[in-house]
Design a protein around this motif. Structure first.
Motif, PDB file in Angstrom:
ATOM      1  N   TRP B  85       0.742  -1.173  -0.030  1.00  0.00           N
ATOM      2  CA  TRP B  85      -0.008  -0.097  -0.032  1.00  0.00           C
ATOM      3  C   TRP B  85       0.794   1.255  -0.092  1.00  0.00           C
ATOM      4  N   TRP B 126      -3.205  12.536   5.877  1.00  0.00           N
ATOM      5  CA  TRP B 126      -2.501  11.266   5.291  1.00  0.00           C
ATOM      6  C   TRP B 126      -3.380  10.141   4.656  1.00  0.00           C
ATOM      7  N   SER B 226       8.315  -8.901   9.345  1.00  0.00           N
ATOM      8  CA  SER B 226       8.530  -8.402   7.749  1.00  0.00           C
ATOM      9  C   SER B 226       9.780  -8.935   7.423  1.00  0.00           C
ATOM     10  N   PRO B 263       8.442   0.662   4.409  1.00  0.00           N
ATOM     11  CA  PRO B 263       8.072   1.448   5.331  1.00  0.00           C
ATOM     12  C   PRO B 263       8.553   2.621   5.818  1.00  0.00           C
ATOM     13  N   THR B 266       7.928   5.162   3.248  1.00  0.00           N
ATOM     14  CA  THR B 266       6.703   5.512   3.257  1.00  0.00           C
ATOM     15  C   THR B 266       6.451   6.417   4.396  1.00  0.00           C
ATOM     16  N   SER B 267       7.107   6.195   5.520  1.00  0.00           N
ATOM     17  CA  SER B 267       7.200   7.070   6.624  1.00  0.00           C
ATOM     18  C   SER B 267       7.604   8.543   6.475  1.00  0.00           C
ATOM     19  N   MET B 270       4.349  10.428   5.465  1.00  0.00           N
ATOM     20  CA  MET B 270       3.612  10.708   6.827  1.00  0.00           C
ATOM     21  C   MET B 270       4.315  11.860   7.590  1.00  0.00           C
ATOM     22  N   GLU B 271       5.516  11.857   7.572  1.00  0.00           N
ATOM     23  CA  GLU B 271       6.394  12.909   8.221  1.00  0.00           C
ATOM     24  C   GLU B 271       5.969  14.374   7.652  1.00  0.00           C
ATOM     25  N   MET B 274       2.321  15.511   8.143  1.00  0.00           N
ATOM     26  CA  MET B 274       2.034  15.701   9.445  1.00  0.00           C
ATOM     27  C   MET B 274       1.589  17.361   9.898  1.00  0.00           C
ATOM     28  N   ASP B 278      -1.922  18.789  11.414  1.00  0.00           N
ATOM     29  CA  ASP B 278      -1.907  19.347  12.556  1.00  0.00           C
ATOM     30  C   ASP B 278      -2.587  20.975  12.450  1.00  0.00           C
ATOM     31  N   ASP B 298      -6.412   6.785  12.701  1.00  0.00           N
ATOM     32  CA  ASP B 298      -5.875   5.747  11.891  1.00  0.00           C
ATOM     33  C   ASP B 298      -6.199   4.358  12.469  1.00  0.00           C
ATOM     34  N   ALA B 300      -4.612   2.205  12.845  1.00  0.00           N
ATOM     35  CA  ALA B 300      -3.321   1.455  13.538  1.00  0.00           C
ATOM     36  C   ALA B 300      -3.605   1.584  15.157  1.00  0.00           C
ATOM     37  N   ALA B 338       1.643  -7.659   5.244  1.00  0.00           N
ATOM     38  CA  ALA B 338       2.122  -7.040   6.666  1.00  0.00           C
ATOM     39  C   ALA B 338       0.946  -6.363   7.238  1.00  0.00           C
ATOM     40  N   VAL B 339      -0.055  -5.917   6.290  1.00  0.00           N
ATOM     41  CA  VAL B 339      -0.997  -5.099   6.812  1.00  0.00           C
ATOM     42  C   VAL B 339      -2.358  -5.829   7.030  1.00  0.00           C
TER      43      VAL B 339
END
Lengths: 97, 456
Positions: B85, B126, B226, B263, B266-267, B270-271, B274, B278, B298, B300, B338-339
């Motif tokens: 994803w 996100w 993983s 990942p 991908t992060s 996200m960063e 953010m 916010d 999320d 998560a 993994a998801v």
């Protein structure tokens, strides 16, 4: 060496990035910079040993091998976030002596 | 106008690594971020895309020839590689129409909140990529921007309502009040799970059994790791491809590297997003001050639950087995194994942790992921190529367990691309009927409705 915090969420990407970066900037403001590592919740039991603190964004009841554990959800919702930050600060402060 | 189009086309020609920083900087400025902050956000996304591209190139050059050899040798016809994803999200954010889609989705949420037609506040920008990808794909196929925007708006509408309707089971099973989960990757399974669970409950044995598996994590835990998963799958593919031991081991480590590195790339997305999330959160807190809402998080936050993990660890190996035997499937499950916890999380909450029902519903969901993934792999592959991702000389497709592999997204995508004049109205009427069932007959969010009525 700065304290090491393991931050875990479902995929080790989304919510853990938010929580990890908020913890880092909070601790930096307090003059106690920390290192954070992100991971998936399912990988926590195999990884957590050797870290100073575990923070998860959700429910977690796996093994932590004696590593102190703080629930990070308030940091996401903003409700009760101050308490969570203080809890984290206290644990790290004690570690550092 | 002409100049704007020229600039826009020039940016598209420059590719996502240039387009993303520019678009995200503009989005950041609109949300009131300082120019330095929003530019750094944009640049972070550009870097994330460059990273994903590197890993995808690495993955397809390594596993591509092996998968082809495996198909030739064994007749296992799995030609659509599940690239995960994260890669799909990167492709989504790199779309030239992403900015319009993001504001469209946000606007749907705000309008529904003002009209009190949803209780879920979803400013987790996100996760908008799940809703946006449908618009990106519809636009790519139909070349009609309005159909593209329309499909993302309908995705958003369905997502916020599913989040509302599933909030009571999230609260009761996971014990988190005041939170709903507008994450398509988790919600989508409910489209299958709600009717199937009702059906299974007609059978007393299904309803009442209390099977549980202890120590699933002890014995199946490596399916959740993983690193190890990548190694094993890579080595098995290499072995099926008829590679010698050295190449088998090389492929194993390469695939392990892919699963660990995706990942990390991908992060970065996200960063970068953010600060924008916010800003959206601060704005909405001011706007809806004093009103009690479900905070959209999320999914998560719930996948760490023991029942979810146990179900996922059982479903993961069964998914691989199913990919091999399911007629008509050509998806080779890999990165998105993994998801799997996200795909089963709300199923587990719905059945209240009934393991047998979880596995049955989980497998039906898996089959839908594989079939829908197979059906839409060619379009997804063409879009990935259009944003500059090279997939090697192999006639390999890419797929995932995200995007239109998920049943909710597939249905919307299908309605907007099949015979839009017939299928869109049919879908809207069907959804309106379901809406009436949950809000008009069952009143699943009774407490919130009463509060809203008081403050009117």
């Amino acid at each position: 060496m700065p304290a090491r915090i393991l931050v875990a969420c479902g995929n080790g990407i989304a919510t853990s990035t938010v929580v990890a970066s908020k913890i880092r900037s909070f601790m930096e403001d307090k003059g106690l910079p920390v290192d954070t590592t992100q991971t998936k919740l399912m990988e926590v039991p195999g990884k957590v040993e050797g870290f100073d603190l575990l923070v998860t964004t959700g429910e977690f009841d796996g093994k932590t091998h004696g590593v102190p554990y703080v629930k990070g959800m308030p940091i996401l919702t903003g409700i009760g976030a101050d308490n969570t930050f203080n809890e984290i600060y206290k644990i790290i402060k004690e570690k550092e002596g | 106008m002409h100049i704007i189009m020229d600039v826009f086309n020039w940016l598209i020609a420059a590719g996502p690594t240039v387009l993303l920083p520019v678009i995200i900087t503009i989005i950041g400025l609109i949300f009131g971020l300082k120019i330095t902050r929003s530019f750094k956000s944009g640049l972070t996304l550009g870097i994330g895309f460059a990273g994903i591209k590197l890993i995808l190139d690495f993955m397809t050059t390594n596993v591509g020839p092996a998968a082809k050899a495996m198909v030739d040798r064994t007749g296992v016809h799995l030609t659509a590689l599940d690239v995960g994803w994260g890669s799909i999200a990167a492709v989504t954010w790199a779309s030239p129409i992403i900015a319009i889609l993001i504001f469209g989705i946000l606007l749907v949420n705000i309008i529904l909140l003002i009209l009190k037609k949803t209780h879920t506040l979803d400013v987790d920008i996100w996760n908008y990529h799940h809703m946006a990808i449908v618009g990106v794909m519809v636009y790519f196929v139909t070349k009609n921007i309005w159909l593209g925007i329309g499909s993302s708006i309908l995705m958003a509408l369905i997502t916020f309502k599913l989040a509302d309707w599933s909030q009571p089971i999230v609260e009761s099973f996971f014990g988190i009040p005041g939170v709903s989960l507008p994450t398509v990757s988790a919600l989508s399974s409910l489209v299958i799970a709600w009717p199937l669970n009702w059906l299974l409950d007609r059978i007393p044995f299904m309803r009442n059994n209390k099977f549980s598996i202890k120590d699933a994590q002890k014995y199946l835990g490596f399916f959740g790791d993983s690193m190890i998963m990548g190694l094993i799958i890579g080595m098995v593919i290499g072995w099926l491809a008829g590679y010698d031991l050295m190449k088998v081991m090389q492929l194993g480590v390469s695939m392990s590297a892919v699963l660990v590195l995706i990942p990390k790339m991908t992060s970065l997305f996200m960063e970068g997003l953010m600060p924008i999330s916010d800003a959206a959160q601060k704005w909405s807190e001011k706007r809806f001050k004093g009103r009690k809402l479900f905070i959209g998080l999320d999914a998560a936050v719930v996948v760490g639950n023991q029942d979810v993990i146990t179900t996922a660890l059982i479903i993961i190996p069964l998914t691989i087995a199913m990919a091999l035997i399911l007629p008509g499937n050509s998806v080779l499950p890999f990165a998105d194994l993994a998801v799997v916890p996200f795909r089963v999380a709300l199923v587990v909450a719905l059945t209240n942790g009934n393991l047998i029902k979880n596995i049955i519903i989980g497998l039906v969901v898996t089959a839908s992921l594989l079939w829908c993934g197979t059906a839409t792999a060619p379009v997804l592959t063409a879009i990935a190529k259009s944003v500059g991702i090279k997939l090697g000389a192999n006639s390999l497709y890419i797929s995932s367990f995200a995007a239109t592999s998920m049943i909710q997204s597939f249905i919307v995508y299908f309605a907007f691309t099949w015979h839009p004049l017939i299928s869109i109205p049919v879908l809207i009427i069907a959804f309106a009927g379901i809406w009436y069932f949950f809000d008009g007959i069952k009143h699943v969010n009774k407490n919130m409705e009463m509060q809203d009525a008081v403050t009117d």
